[in-house]
Design an enzyme around this catalytic site. Structure first.
Site, PDB file in Angstrom:
ATOM      1  N   CYS A 220     -53.693  -2.123  25.466  1.00 61.23           N
ATOM      2  CA  CYS A 220     -54.982  -2.307  25.195  1.00 61.23           C
ATOM      3  C   CYS A 220     -56.200  -1.128  24.649  1.00 61.23           C
ATOM      4  CB  CYS A 220     -56.141  -2.725  25.327  1.00 61.23           C
ATOM      5  SG  CYS A 220     -56.223  -3.178  27.795  1.00 61.23           S
TER       6      CYS A 220
ATOM      7  N   HIS B  92     -60.335  -4.211  30.364  1.00 60.21           N
ATOM      8  CA  HIS B  92     -59.522  -4.337  29.246  1.00 60.21           C
ATOM      9  C   HIS B  92     -60.550  -3.376  28.245  1.00 60.21           C
ATOM     10  CE1 HIS B  92     -57.629  -6.620  26.085  1.00 60.21           C
ATOM     11  NE2 HIS B  92     -58.989  -7.037  25.624  1.00 60.21           N
TER      12      HIS B  92
END
Length: 935
Positions: A272, A850
């Site tokens: 990510c 994230h």
């Protein structure tokens, strides 16, 4: 009757005629082959030649020139050339040695293909003449009809420079039909671009079709031909190899035509961080348009030792073209990820990384792969030495462009002024240095919030969770003070159900991370008292046969305890119970779970294994942790072992019912349960195996009656209870207030004076030694696209933390005029106003997290939220969050108005963002193939 091209000797040898006829025909032949007649009877390409002596002098001088790589030389039949030399040396233009038209017939295998014969030898079969000499001879004598010129290139081989008599013969084909091939010959000095054009011409490939070349030496080995400016020799192409043209597949073009650039990126496994950085760069208009227009192809730098041979630029271009094709909702950047890992080993594998570190590597890699400077010169940097800033800045920028000139420099590079002042001699050093992004600090609070569990002296009180405010640079003592006025506390870090570390009072709080589970326990102030650690272990109903030990395995659970006080049990507290129960399996299990008792169901052979394995487990754990480990069930097991040596054969510890206290706490969510760790009482005075320890006696097994079982046990009052819950202090209900700052405050911090750290001193040329000088950075000039890196991650040798400060940054009209030293006076508009175009976000802490991104589409002006393969509409009020990490701003005078109207999100949705409908489009590998793939 003679051919005009036959020499007199050949004519006489093949025609047995009368002498008078011979004389007549010979006279005719000489007349027809004189220079004048040759000029009249040729195809028209021959011109009036100079005198014979001039011909010889000109050709001989030209033949003396040196071979140079890339030049063209021509093959001439040795017989024709010798005849020409004999002719010009006679000095008679009517000589019978006149050579006629250039004739290379003897050099060809046949007159259909005009393939050169194999194993021809220079100066025996042919001679070589330079291009200028060839063109002169061709203009004077012409060449036989349909005979192609035998042009050959001079190639620079590793050991010599020579004329390439036999060029490389290569098979050409398309990837869609590899059975259909054509054969072409190329010089080793030819560029791959020539092969590229040859294939397009042979197979009628449109110029607009995207293509790439592969060379194949075997049926299984293929290699990409990336550099079209590379020579055939440098590409290691040899005769017999095949060059394949692959054309981008457009078969799925009609499946989906969504907004270009509104495309997700599949998460390949903790990628990510890469996806977030790629989305920000993808929505940087000048860079994306540069790649979509294929401008990068002319600027690929394959010889730069600091670059990646053009591979990073080409892999990035493939991803961008897929994302902006409008055909896919999600692209799989697998090839790009592989290339990044190949050239930057820190990104190998699938670990989480920093998106800013990936962005830094990518911008540097793209710059070096696309650097227009092919050979970097050495430039000695000069100090300002009192010169005007304008002069020094212009000189620094010129020097920078002499070594660095690329689309990355054009788009992202700016210039700042660095001023160093020696604290001893006050020497001032001024330099101007380029930058690609600004790493700005965040204001750091002097306090921090910590959450701890407090274990009271009251044995009946449950642990309480507190939220405390402590000094960021404080010590463990300050934590204890904030919790209570008492100082007799043990502060411990609990990890994996164990005491991982017990802190000393004078240790820094920076050693404790926000995610650590910290327990604060009161301890006795008497230093002579040993405080043992107690761990909770659960033993299952079954043996661990898989380990080969024929014993019970145990697992830790819950939070460990510190035992602070123990008193002997009053014998009067003992009670004796005798109960009869129906042989109901559910009730029996309940009995087992709550009493942790010893039954007579199993034989004595089991108890020995249980006790020994438990002791080994405790010894092992004690050695590993340096702390005593006590299980509520261990005492029962030891007592069972002691009893075994003096008990009757049918008495022993039940391997199923002899559970640890954890079994009693399995249902503890419904309330408190007693643990079966009773103090022992002496039951068998003849027991000599106990080593001073008292054991629990088990009565002899009674006869079993149908449907009934008798249990008799001496039970004692429990020393402690196991509680599965803790309570929260009201401080936990107070919402944590996040600090909020303005982006301009961070930029102001970037430009403040600071003192260099001891690890990074400056060498003062006046003092002749390293000094901890003061340093100040000022912005001199800003690029078209300004990247601002918010330094949320703080790493020092004393601490590590992530700052969750909310930085309020404007989406429009970010004005840098008050921070910029170089003032623009020619424009009526503010000199440096920027609008936001994308944001990279990081959610989570130091150890995990994230990445996502927000970006404004350059075509329709709509904001989108990119979360790996998921793309949703976004509103402007959603963009400013505490997760913002990288900010991309574009100068207002470079922003173009949207070319298409923005799409309208579904009005029926009440959520903050509307997910794009993705039931049609496939996900695409970032190569020529199209494939379906989910995240």
């Amino acid at each position: 009757k003679f051919s005009i091209n036959q020499t007199p000797s050949n004519a006489l040898r093949h025609a047995p005629l009368r002498p008078e006829v011979v004389i007549l025909t010979a006279s005719y032949f000489l007349r027809q082959n004189s220079p004048i007649m040759a000029a009249n009877c040729s195809t028209g390409s021959a011109t009036e030649p100079p005198g014979l002596e001039t011909q010889w002098r000109e050709i001989d001088n030209l033949n003396q020139q040196q071979l140079r790589a890339g030049d063209s030389w021509y093959l001439l039949d040795k017989r024709w050339f010798d005849l020409w030399k004999e002719y010009v040396h006679t000095g008679d233009q009517n000589s019978t040695s006149y050579p006629g038209k250039i004739d290379n017939t003897q050099l060809y295998e046949d007159l259909d293909s005009y393939h050169l014969k194999e194993r021809l030898t220079e100066n025996e079969d042919f001679v070589l003449v330079p291009a200028e000499a060839w063109h002169k001879l061709l203009s004077w004598y012409d060449i036989m009809e349909n005979h192609p010129p035998l042009e050959r290139k001079v190639v620079d081989l590793p050991s010599t420079v020579k004329v390439e008599v036999y060029p490389v013969e290569i098979y050409l084909c398309l990837s869609s039909n590899m059975e259909s091939t054509v054969t072409s010959r190329f010089s080793r000095a030819d560029k791959i671009h020539a092969i590229h054009l040859n294939i397009r011409r042979h197979f009628n490939v449109p110029e607009t079709a995207e293509s790439r070349l592969w060379m194949r030496s075997t049926d299984t080995s293929s290699e990409r031909l990336r550099n079209l400016n590379m020579t055939v020799l440098d590409a290691c192409l040899s005769s017999g190899m095949t060059v394949i043209m692959e054309i981008r597949n457009a078969d799925d073009e009609d499946l989906y035509r969504g907004p270009p650039g509104v495309c997700g990126l599949t998460n390949l496994g903790n990628t990510c961080f890469m996806n977030s950085a790629l989305q920000c760069l993808s929505n940087t208009p000048p860079l994306t348009e540069y790649f979509l227009k294929n401008l990068y192809l002319e600027e690929l730098n394959f010889s730069n030792p600091l670059g990646m041979k053009g591979e990073i630029a080409e892999a990035y271009a493939d991803v961008i073209k897929q994302m902006w094709s409008g055909r896919h909702y999600s692209v799989v950047p697998r090839v790009f990820k592989t290339k990044v890992g190949h050239f930057a080993s820190q990104f190998l594998g699938y670990q989480q990384h920093d998106s800013q570190e990936l962005l830094s590597f990518l911008l540097d890699g793209l710059h070096e792969d696309l650097n227009r400077v092919k050979k970097k010169e050495y430039i000695e940097l000069r100090d300002a030495d009192g010169r005007p800033d304008q002069e020094v800045a212009e000189e620094a920028w010129r020097n920078h462009l002499r070594r660095n000139d690329s689309v990355i420099v054009d788009t992202f590079h700016g210039l700042f002024k660095s001023t160093l002042v020696c604290p001893e001699c006050n020497k001032v050093s001024v330099t101007f240095d380029p930058f690609c992004y600004l790493s700005v600090p965040l204001p750091v609070s002097k306090e921090r919030v910590m959450e701890v569990f407090y274990v009271s002296l009251d044995p009946m009180a449950k642990p309480t969770q507190y939220r405390l405010i402590v000094p960021k640079a404080g010590r463990v003592f300050d934590l204890c003070t904030a919790l209570s006025q008492a100082t007799d506390m043990a502060v411990a870090d609990v990890f994996n159900h164990r005491f991982y570390r017990i802190y000393q009072a004078d240790e820094s709080l920076s050693c404790i991370l926000d995610r650590d589970d910290i327990f604060v326990n009161f301890v006795d102030s008497d230093g002579e008292v040993v405080v043992p650690a107690i761990y909770m272990r659960e033993r299952p109903h079954y043996k661990d046969y898989g380990s080969g030990s024929n014993s019970y395995s145990t697992t830790l659970f819950g939070h460990p305890l510190l035992m602070r006080y123990v008193r002997p049990l009053d014998p009067s507290e003992e009670v004796e119970e005798e109960e009869e129960e129906e042989e109901d399996p559910d009730e029996e299990d309940l009995y087992k779970a709550q009493t942790n008792g010893v039954s007579d169901d199993d034989g004595e052979e089991d108890s020995e294994g249980v006790a020994s394995s438990k002791k080994e487990e405790e010894q092992r754990d004690g050695q590993n942790n340096g702390q005593a480990e006590v299980s509520p069930s261990s005492e029962v097991e030891e007592r069972a072992e002691d009893e075994e040596s003096s008990s009757e054969p049918d008495r022993g510890s039940s391997t199923e019912e002899g559970q640890s206290a954890s079994s009693g706490s399995q249902d503890a969510t419904d309330g408190d349960h007693s643990a079966g760790a009773e103090p022992s009482g002496k039951e068998d005075e003849d027991d000599e195996e106990g080593d001073g320890e008292e054991a629990v006696s088990c009565p002899p097994s009674s006869k079993r009656h149908p449907g009934r079982r008798r249990y008799t046990e001496r039970r004692k009052k429990a020393l402690f209870t196991i509680q599965a819950k803790y309570i929260k202090h009201h401080s936990m209900d107070v919402p944590h207030q996040q600090t909020t700052v303005q982006l301009q405050e961070c930029i102001a911090l970037f430009t403040t004076v600071e003192t260099l750290e001891e690890e990074n001193p400056w060498y003062c040329p006046t003092c002749k030694k390293h000094q901890l000088a003061t340093k100040k950075l000022d912005l001199w000039s800003l690029p078209e696209v300004l990247i601002i890196h918010l330094k949320r991650f703080s790493y020092t040798k004393y601490s590590r933390e992530k700052l969750d400060t909310i930085v309020e940054f404007p989406l429009r009209d970010l004005d840098f005029s008050r921070f910029l030293l170089k003032k623009t006076v020619t424009s009526s508009e503010p000199p440096c106003r920027y609008d936001l175009i994308s944001v990279s976000n990081h959610y989570g802490g130091l150890r995990d997290g994230h990445y996502t991104s927000y970006a404004r589409n350059k075509d329709n002006g709509q904001w989108y939220h990119f979360d790996d393969s998921k793309v949703t509409y976004a509103r402007e009020e959603q963009i400013v969050t505490s997760a913002a990490y990288l900010l991309f701003y574009q100068r207002q005078d470079k922003i173009r108005q949207p070319t298409v109207p923005p799409p309208m999100p579904a009005s029926s949705s009440s959520s903050s963002s509307t997910q794009l409908d993705n039931h049609v489009a496939p996900s695409a590998e970032a190569t020529s193939c199209v494939r379906m793939e989910t995240d």
